[in-house]
Design an enzyme around this catalytic site. Structure first.
Site, PDB file in Angstrom:
ATOM      1  N   ARG A 140      11.979  -4.995   5.379  1.00 39.98           N
ATOM      2  CA  ARG A 140      12.415  -4.079   6.105  1.00 39.98           C
ATOM      3  C   ARG A 140      12.614  -3.993   6.911  1.00 39.98           C
ATOM      4  O   ARG A 140      13.394  -2.973   6.937  1.00 39.98           O
ATOM      5  CB  ARG A 140       9.982  -3.428   5.373  1.00 39.98           C
ATOM      6  CG  ARG A 140      10.378  -1.869   5.080  1.00 39.98           C
ATOM      7  CD  ARG A 140       9.359  -1.600   5.306  1.00 39.98           C
ATOM      8  NE  ARG A 140       8.104  -2.105   5.866  1.00 39.98           N
ATOM      9  CZ  ARG A 140       7.191  -1.089   6.046  1.00 39.98           C
ATOM     10  NH1 ARG A 140       6.812  -0.734   5.346  1.00 39.98           N
ATOM     11  NH2 ARG A 140       5.936  -1.781   6.972  1.00 39.98           N
ATOM     12  N   ARG A 200      -9.842   0.619   8.696  1.00 41.84           N
ATOM     13  CA  ARG A 200      -9.307  -0.599   8.564  1.00 41.84           C
ATOM     14  C   ARG A 200     -10.522  -1.340   9.562  1.00 41.84           C
ATOM     15  O   ARG A 200     -10.367  -2.418  10.469  1.00 41.84           O
ATOM     16  CB  ARG A 200      -8.085  -0.700   9.850  1.00 41.84           C
ATOM     17  CG  ARG A 200      -6.355  -0.753   9.227  1.00 41.84           C
ATOM     18  CD  ARG A 200      -5.654  -0.530  10.142  1.00 41.84           C
ATOM     19  NE  ARG A 200      -4.447  -0.924   9.463  1.00 41.84           N
ATOM     20  CZ  ARG A 200      -3.023  -0.523   8.854  1.00 41.84           C
ATOM     21  NH1 ARG A 200      -3.295   0.840   8.721  1.00 41.84           N
ATOM     22  NH2 ARG A 200      -2.345  -1.373   8.935  1.00 41.84           N
ATOM     23  N   LYS A 255       1.328  -0.744  -0.096  1.00 43.05           N
ATOM     24  CA  LYS A 255       0.265   0.114   0.053  1.00 43.05           C
ATOM     25  C   LYS A 255       1.179   1.375   0.060  1.00 43.05           C
ATOM     26  O   LYS A 255       1.453   2.419  -0.422  1.00 43.05           O
ATOM     27  CB  LYS A 255      -0.792   0.131   1.407  1.00 43.05           C
ATOM     28  CG  LYS A 255      -1.795  -1.043   1.328  1.00 43.05           C
ATOM     29  CD  LYS A 255      -2.895  -1.060   2.416  1.00 43.05           C
ATOM     30  CE  LYS A 255      -2.278  -0.857   3.847  1.00 43.05           C
ATOM     31  NZ  LYS A 255      -1.649  -2.441   3.846  1.00 43.05           N
ATOM     32  N   ARG A 304      10.641   1.042  11.648  1.00 43.67           N
ATOM     33  CA  ARG A 304       9.683   0.308  12.333  1.00 43.67           C
ATOM     34  C   ARG A 304      10.391  -1.060  13.240  1.00 43.67           C
ATOM     35  O   ARG A 304      10.259  -1.495  12.949  1.00 43.67           O
ATOM     36  CB  ARG A 304       8.748   0.000  11.204  1.00 43.67           C
ATOM     37  CG  ARG A 304       8.456   1.130  10.432  1.00 43.67           C
ATOM     38  CD  ARG A 304       7.133   0.841   9.055  1.00 43.67           C
ATOM     39  NE  ARG A 304       6.504   0.683   9.640  1.00 43.67           N
ATOM     40  CZ  ARG A 304       4.922   0.580   9.091  1.00 43.67           C
ATOM     41  NH1 ARG A 304       5.095   0.434   8.230  1.00 43.67           N
ATOM     42  NH2 ARG A 304       4.071  -0.444   9.474  1.00 43.67           N
ATOM     43  N   ARG A 346      -0.377  -8.338  13.107  1.00 44.81           N
ATOM     44  CA  ARG A 346      -0.396  -7.582  12.409  1.00 44.81           C
ATOM     45  C   ARG A 346      -1.386  -8.230  11.662  1.00 44.81           C
ATOM     46  O   ARG A 346      -2.727  -8.002  11.004  1.00 44.81           O
ATOM     47  CB  ARG A 346       0.343  -6.656  12.118  1.00 44.81           C
ATOM     48  CG  ARG A 346       0.663  -5.614  12.919  1.00 44.81           C
ATOM     49  CD  ARG A 346       2.391  -5.911  12.748  1.00 44.81           C
ATOM     50  NE  ARG A 346       2.554  -4.652  10.672  1.00 44.81           N
ATOM     51  CZ  ARG A 346       3.399  -4.458  10.318  1.00 44.81           C
ATOM     52  NH1 ARG A 346       4.870  -5.276  10.868  1.00 44.81           N
ATOM     53  NH2 ARG A 346       3.809  -3.838   9.364  1.00 44.81           N
TER      54      ARG A 346
HETATM   55  P1  B4P Z   1       3.980  -1.472   2.276  1.00 45.70           P
HETATM   56  O1  B4P Z   1       2.929  -2.647   2.247  1.00 45.70           O
HETATM   57  O2  B4P Z   1       4.181  -0.925   1.868  1.00 45.70           O
HETATM   58  O3  B4P Z   1       3.488  -1.670   4.084  1.00 45.70           O
HETATM   59  P2  B4P Z   1       2.370  -0.937   4.658  1.00 45.70           P
HETATM   60  O4  B4P Z   1       1.692   0.073   3.662  1.00 45.70           O
HETATM   61  O5  B4P Z   1       4.188   0.556   5.506  1.00 45.70           O
HETATM   62  O6  B4P Z   1       1.568  -1.829   5.594  1.00 45.70           O
HETATM   63  P3  B4P Z   1       1.275  -1.480   7.179  1.00 45.70           P
HETATM   64  O7  B4P Z   1       0.320  -2.190   6.914  1.00 45.70           O
HETATM   65  O8  B4P Z   1       1.906  -2.566   8.224  1.00 45.70           O
HETATM   66  O9  B4P Z   1       1.359   0.069   7.431  1.00 45.70           O
HETATM   67  P4  B4P Z   1       0.354   0.816   8.377  1.00 45.70           P
HETATM   68  O10 B4P Z   1       1.586   2.039   8.037  1.00 45.70           O
HETATM   69  O11 B4P Z   1      -0.344   1.280   7.399  1.00 45.70           O
HETATM   70  O12 B4P Z   1       4.597  -2.517   2.272  1.00 45.70           O
HETATM   71  C1  B4P Z   1       5.926  -3.369   3.295  1.00 45.70           C
HETATM   72  C2  B4P Z   1       7.020  -3.272   2.220  1.00 45.70           C
HETATM   73  O13 B4P Z   1       7.305  -4.508   1.413  1.00 45.70           O
HETATM   74  C3  B4P Z   1       8.379  -2.539   1.859  1.00 45.70           C
HETATM   75  O14 B4P Z   1       8.694  -2.426   2.423  1.00 45.70           O
HETATM   76  C4  B4P Z   1       7.582  -2.464   0.211  1.00 45.70           C
HETATM   77  O15 B4P Z   1       9.392  -2.286  -0.210  1.00 45.70           O
HETATM   78  C5  B4P Z   1       7.923  -4.192  -0.339  1.00 45.70           C
HETATM   79  N1  B4P Z   1       7.247  -4.328  -1.287  1.00 45.70           N
HETATM   80  C6  B4P Z   1       6.136  -3.467  -1.706  1.00 45.70           C
HETATM   81  N2  B4P Z   1       5.983  -4.254  -2.720  1.00 45.70           N
HETATM   82  C7  B4P Z   1       6.232  -5.180  -2.897  1.00 45.70           C
HETATM   83  C8  B4P Z   1       6.655  -5.861  -3.861  1.00 45.70           C
HETATM   84  N3  B4P Z   1       5.492  -5.732  -5.570  1.00 45.70           N
HETATM   85  N4  B4P Z   1       7.228  -7.186  -4.112  1.00 45.70           N
HETATM   86  C9  B4P Z   1       8.642  -6.882  -3.202  1.00 45.70           C
HETATM   87  N5  B4P Z   1       7.582  -6.590  -2.100  1.00 45.70           N
HETATM   88  C10 B4P Z   1       8.094  -5.245  -2.331  1.00 45.70           C
HETATM   89  O16 B4P Z   1       0.195   0.525   9.615  1.00 45.70           O
HETATM   90  C11 B4P Z   1       0.702   0.412  10.400  1.00 45.70           C
HETATM   91  C12 B4P Z   1       0.572   0.458  12.597  1.00 45.70           C
HETATM   92  O17 B4P Z   1      -0.376   1.478  12.410  1.00 45.70           O
HETATM   93  C13 B4P Z   1      -0.458  -1.186  11.953  1.00 45.70           C
HETATM   94  O18 B4P Z   1      -0.486  -2.168  12.823  1.00 45.70           O
HETATM   95  C14 B4P Z   1      -1.729  -0.071  13.176  1.00 45.70           C
HETATM   96  O19 B4P Z   1      -0.828  -0.592  14.937  1.00 45.70           O
HETATM   97  C15 B4P Z   1      -1.456   1.453  13.347  1.00 45.70           C
HETATM   98  N6  B4P Z   1      -2.711   1.962  12.437  1.00 45.70           N
HETATM   99  C16 B4P Z   1      -2.884   2.189  10.472  1.00 45.70           C
HETATM  100  N7  B4P Z   1      -3.630   2.511  10.128  1.00 45.70           N
HETATM  101  C17 B4P Z   1      -4.538   2.122  11.570  1.00 45.70           C
HETATM  102  C18 B4P Z   1      -6.165   2.814  11.324  1.00 45.70           C
HETATM  103  N8  B4P Z   1      -6.675   2.951  10.578  1.00 45.70           N
HETATM  104  N9  B4P Z   1      -6.340   2.260  12.116  1.00 45.70           N
HETATM  105  C19 B4P Z   1      -5.944   1.400  13.323  1.00 45.70           C
HETATM  106  N10 B4P Z   1      -4.482   1.163  13.867  1.00 45.70           N
HETATM  107  C20 B4P Z   1      -4.002   2.096  12.511  1.00 45.70           C
END
Ligand code: B4P
Length: 200
Positions: A128, A89, A14, A134, A146
């Site tokens: 990552r 979410r 994402k 992180r 998660r």
């Molecule tokens: P991403 O998938 O981009 O990771 P993310 O968005 O950071 O996901 P996440 O859901 O963990 O984070 P968020 O900040 O929303 O990429 C992951 C990795 O994969 C990267 O290293 C990337 O380079 C690699 N990658 C991507 N595409 C690839 C491909 N095609 N091939 C290979 N590798 C690839 O959430 C974090 C925390 O915040 C949650 O656990 C929660 O505690 C809180 N939170 C956030 N929003 C919330 C909400 N709305 N409600 C409640 N809690 C919330």
């Protein structure tokens, strides 16, 4: 206005795809994860309240993230549209978002749901974790927590938007550019169908 939700489990790409999509379509990026991490690094009361929850892989309470999104919408009155990344979410968050957007005479145009196997999610996040600051990416147990939170509370959000025919599934495995092309095809088709326009 063109508003989209980029949806999928943790590690589905994402954040990665959002950066490319906002550059192409001129949308305002709203990532609740980024907003929360910024509160933590600034040491605000909100950041202190959510720090341990995020470190253990749990979701932050709905009221906190809904209020953050409410302020972000108010602070960007001239946006051409929003890309919601990591939000909503829970079903409560989805219902609040729908209400907030309808108060602004707009709505979600499309929900793009990235599909990635659990094994690949864990591999990506552990990788990552080797280089990023992180802490929620450093431990397999937290990563699995998660993913479990996603299955328990977040997967249902797709069902909410399916009722309105807004969900498109996209394979999230393969090269980042190929996945980007698939997402753009869905967005372009939706824009043509809805005759929505955004500034390039
Ligand atoms: P991403 O998938 O981009 O990771 P993310 O968005 O950071 O996901 P996440 O859901 O963990 O984070 P968020 O900040 O929303 O990429 C992951 C990795 O994969 C990267 O290293 C990337 O380079 C690699 N990658 C991507 N595409 C690839 C491909 N095609 N091939 C290979 N590798 C690839 O959430 C974090 C925390 O915040 C949650 O656990 C929660 O505690 C809180 N939170 C956030 N929003 C919330 C909400 N709305 N409600 C409640 N809690 C919330």
């Amino acid at each position: 206005m063109f508003n989209l939700i980029l949806f999928g489990p943790p590690g589905s790409g994402k954040g990665t795809q959002s950066e490319m999509l906002i550059a192409k379509y001129g949308l305002k990026h709203l990532s609740t994860g980024d907003l929360l991490r910024s509160e933590i690094s600034l040491g605000t009361p909100l950041g202190l309240a959510v720090k341990n929850l995020m470190a253990s892989g749990e979701l932050v309470p709905d009221e906190i993230v809904i209020e953050m999104i409410n302020s972000a919408l108010d602070n960007n009155p001239k946006a051409n549209g929003f890309l919601f990344d990591g939000f909503p979410r829970t079903n409560a968050q989805a219902e609040s978002l729908d209400k907030l957007l309808s108060q602004k005479n707009t709505e979600i145009a499309i929900v793009l749901a990235l599909q990635v196997s659990e094994k690949e999610l864990v591999n990506r996040l552990l990788k990552r974790g080797l280089t990023s600051s992180r802490i929620d990416d450093r431990n397999e147990e937290v990563i699995l927590a998660r993913i479990a939170e996603y299955e328990k509370k977040t997967a249902a959000v797709a069902e909410h938007y399916k009722k309105y025919g807004k969900v498109k599934y996209v394979k999230g495995e393969g090269s980042i550019n190929d996945i980007f092309d698939l997402l753009c095809k869905e967005i372009d088709a939706k824009m043509v169908a809805g005759q929505d326009t955004v500034a390039e």
